[in-house]
Design an enzyme around this catalytic site. Structure first.
Site, PDB file in Angstrom:
ATOM      1  CB  SER B 147      14.927  58.082   6.855  1.00  0.00           C
ATOM      2  OG  SER B 147      15.396  58.934   5.971  1.00  0.00           O
ATOM      3  CG  ASP B 335      21.222  62.615   8.969  1.00  0.00           C
ATOM      4  OD1 ASP B 335      21.455  62.635   7.831  1.00  0.00           O
ATOM      5  OD2 ASP B 335      20.041  62.510   9.400  1.00  0.00           O
ATOM      6  CG  HIS B 392      19.892  59.126   7.807  1.00  0.00           C
ATOM      7  ND1 HIS B 392      19.188  60.096   7.947  1.00  0.00           N
ATOM      8  CD2 HIS B 392      19.124  58.272   7.210  1.00  0.00           C
ATOM      9  CE1 HIS B 392      18.099  60.051   7.339  1.00  0.00           C
ATOM     10  NE2 HIS B 392      17.893  58.682   6.870  1.00  0.00           N
TER      11      HIS B 392
END
Lengths: 58, 428
Positions: B147, B335, B392
Site C-alpha cells: 500500500s 483491489d 489489497h
C-alpha cells in the site's frame, strides 16, 4: 481573458473537495486535535543507555 | 503467549519471538516499536522487513491478519499461521513512521513529513538491529510491504544501497525489495482509476467520460508537486482524489480494498480482535509497551505525510535494478485503491536498460499447487505479478500463494521459465 484548452476545461458542475481543503489548511499549521497526549515511556526506558531495548516474549 | 507455545509443541522460550523499542537517532525523543520473529526454519534464512502503509497504519495489522506467525481467533487466543512468512525468513515488523502503532515520541517535532525522514529512521534502526543481532547481518536482506509502503520501500531501498556504497556502518546485504498493491507513481496510478473502475463494472461509460475530466488538472497538479514539492503536493492530493472520490460516490459502500466486498467500519475490515488483544494487560506486559496507547491507523501520522502522498517514488528505482537489486511488484486483482492496472502501467513505463525486453514479454501463468494463481512477467531484476482472487492484502486473501511467491522470489526462482538477459543476448 485566458484561453483554456478544451482538455483542461472542467465540467460546469465540477465539485472539488472545498470543505476537506479548508479543514486541511486549518490543520496543517496546527497540531491536530486528535494527537496523542504526551505518552509515558514504558518502565525502564529512561531515554539514556542503549538505543535498542529488546526482550524475548513467551 | 503461553497458549501458542502449547499448540506448537515447542517450549515458549525456544520460539525466538522478540519485541523491542529503538530510540531513534536524529530525533528529539522518538521510540520505534518492532516485533522480530526468528525463522521457524533456520537462522540462516534471509532477514525480511515488512512495512505496512497508511501512512500511519501499524505493522501489527500485518502480523495478525496477513503474514505474521499467527492469527487471532474470536476468543482472542492465537492460532498458528501455516503460511506466516517467518517459515522462510527472519521476519521484522516495524511500527513506522513515529506515531504509528506502539511507536511514539513526547515531542511533536519528531513527526515525519517525507521519505527522507522515514528512510533515514529505518536505516538507523537496521544498523542498530544488526548490531544487536550480528549473527544475522551477513544474511540476505529483503524489504517488503504494501500500500503506502509503495512510497517507503523504494526510498528505504535507496537509502540502504547508498549506505552500502558509502561504506556507512554495517553493510546490509540488500538483495531485493517487493511492493504489494502499492502507491509508487501517482501520476500514472491516478490516471488508471477510471479505466480499472470501468473495466470492473464499478462505473458506466458516461461516468467514465465525466470523471476523466479531472485527469488533466490532476496531472498538472502532480507535475507541480514533482518529487520535492510541499504545498503543491497537498493541492494535487486534493485535486487527484476527486477522481477516486467520484468513483466511490458511485460505488457506494463497496470495499475499495476488495471490490467483491462491502466496506465495514472505518478501515473497511473488522480489526477489532487485534485492538482488543493488544489492549490486554497480559499482552502489554509481555510486549513491554507500558501504557502507550495503541492506534491501528493514526490520523496524525496520515496528515503529517500529506505533502509526501503525490510524490513520484519510481524515480529512484532504475538505479537499484540496474545494480542487480531485485524488484517484485505484485497486486491482488480485486483491489481498487492501489489497483493492478495502475501498478502494471508504471512498471511498464519505467525507463531502464531492460524496459524494451520486459514490455515485449508475454505474461506467463504463476502456478501454485498445479493451479494458476496469477500472471507473471519477469525479466532481469524486475518482476510483476498479478495475483488472482485477492484484494489489497494479498497475504490475507491468498496466504499460500503469497508465501510461495516470497520463497521463490528470494531464491531467484520466481520465473524459471522466463527468458533472461543472457538468453536474449545468446539469441542475438
Amino acid at each position: 481573458s485566458i484561453s483554456v484548452p478544451d482538455d483542461l476545461r472542467l465540467p460546469s458542475n465540477a465539485n472539488f473537495p472545498i470543505t476537506q481543503a479548508e479543514k486541511l489548511i486549518r490543520e496543517l499549521n496546527l497540531f491536530p486535535k486528535d494527537a496523542h497526549a504526551t505518552p509515558t515511556p514504558p518502565s525502564g526506558d529512561s531515554g539514556t543507555g542503549p538505543r535498542i531495548v529488546e526482550k524475548r516474549f513467551g | 503467549f503461553p497458549d501458542l507455545a502449547a499448540q506448537s509443541g515447542i517450549p515458549a522460550d525456544e520460539l525466538g519471538h522478540h519485541a523491542g523499542y529503538y530510540r531513534l537517532s536524529h530525533t528529539h525523543d522518538a521510540r520505534m516499536f518492532y516485533l522480530f520473529f526468528e525463522s521457524r526454519n533456520s537462522k540462516k534464512d534471509p532477514v525480511v522487513i515488512w512495512l505496512t502503509g497508511g501512512p500511519g497504519c501499524s505493522s501489527e495489522l500485518a502480523v495478525f491478519y496477513e503474514n505474521g506467525p499467527f492469527t487471532i481467533a474470536n476468543n482472542l487466543s492465537l492460532v498458528w499461521n501455516d503460511y506466516g512468512w517467518d517459515k522462510v525468513s527472519n521476519l521484522l515488523f516495524v511500527d513506522q513512521p513515529t506515531g504509528t502503532g506502539f511507536s511514539y515520541s513526547s515531542d511533536k517535532r519528531d513527526l515525519r513529513h517525507n521519505e527522507n525522514g522515514v528512510s533515514n529512521d529505518l536505516y538507523d534502526f537496521m544498523q542498530e538491529f544488526f548490531s544487536e543481532h550480528p549473527q544475522l547481518a551477513k544474511n540476505d536482506f529483503f524489504i517488503t510491504g504494501e500500500s503506502y509502503a509503495g512510497h517507503y520501500i523504494p526510498a528505504f531501498a535507496s537509502r540502504v544501497h547508498q549506505g552500502n556504497k558509502n561504506k556507512e556502518g554495517i553493510h546490509i546485504n540488500l538483495k531485493g525489495f517487493a511492493i504489494g498493491n502499492g502507491l509508487t507513481d501517482p501520476a500514472i496510478q491516478y490516471k488508471a482509476y477510471t479505466d480499472y473502475a470501468l473495466e470492473m463494472g464499478i462505473i458506466q461509460e458516461s461516468d467514465y467520460r465525466r470523471i476523466n475530466k479531472y485527469i488533466p488538472p490532476c496531472e498538472l497538479a502532480i507535475n507541480l508537486c514533482g518529487t520535492t514539492g510541499s504545498a503543491a503536493c497537498v493541492a494535487s492530493y486534493l485535486v487527484c482524489n476527486t477522481i477516486f472520490n467520484s468513483i466511490m460516490g458511485i460505488a457506494g459502500k463497496t470495499n475499495y480494498y476488495d471490490i467483491r466486498k462491502q466496506c465495514e467500519g472505518s478501515l473497511c475490515y473488522d480489526f477489532s480482535n487485534m485492538e482488543k488483544f493488544l489492549n490486554l494487560k497480559s499482552v502489554r506486559d509481555d510486549l513491554g509497551v507500558g501504557d502507550i496507547e495503541f492506534i491501528s491507523c493514526s490520523p496524525t501520522v496520515y496528515q503529517a505525510m500529506l505533502t509526501d502522498w503525490m510524490r513520484n517514488l519510481e524515480v529512484g528505482i532504475p538505479a537499484l535494478i540496474e545494480d542487480g537489486i531485485n524488484l517484485l511488484v505484485y497486486a491482488g486483482e480485486y483491489d481498487l485503491i492501489c489497483n493492478w492496472l495502475g501498478n502494471s502501467r508504471w512498471v511498464h513505463a519505467m525507463e531502464w536498460s531492460g524496459q524494451e525486453a520486459f514490455t515485449s514479454l508475454p505474461a506467463i501463468p504463476f502456478v501454485v499447487d498445479e493451479e494458476e494463481a496469477g500472471q507473471l512477467k519477469s525479466y532481469g531484476s524486475l518482476s510483476f505479478l498479478k495475483v488472482h482472487d485477492a484484494g489489497h492484502m494479498v497475504p490475507m486473501d491468498q496466504p499460500k500463494v503469497a508465501l510461495e511467491m516470497l520463497k521463490r522470489w528470494m531464491q531467484g526462482k520466481l520465473a524459471e521459465d522466463s527468458p533472461q538477459p543472457s538468453d536474449l543476448a545468446a539469441d542475438m
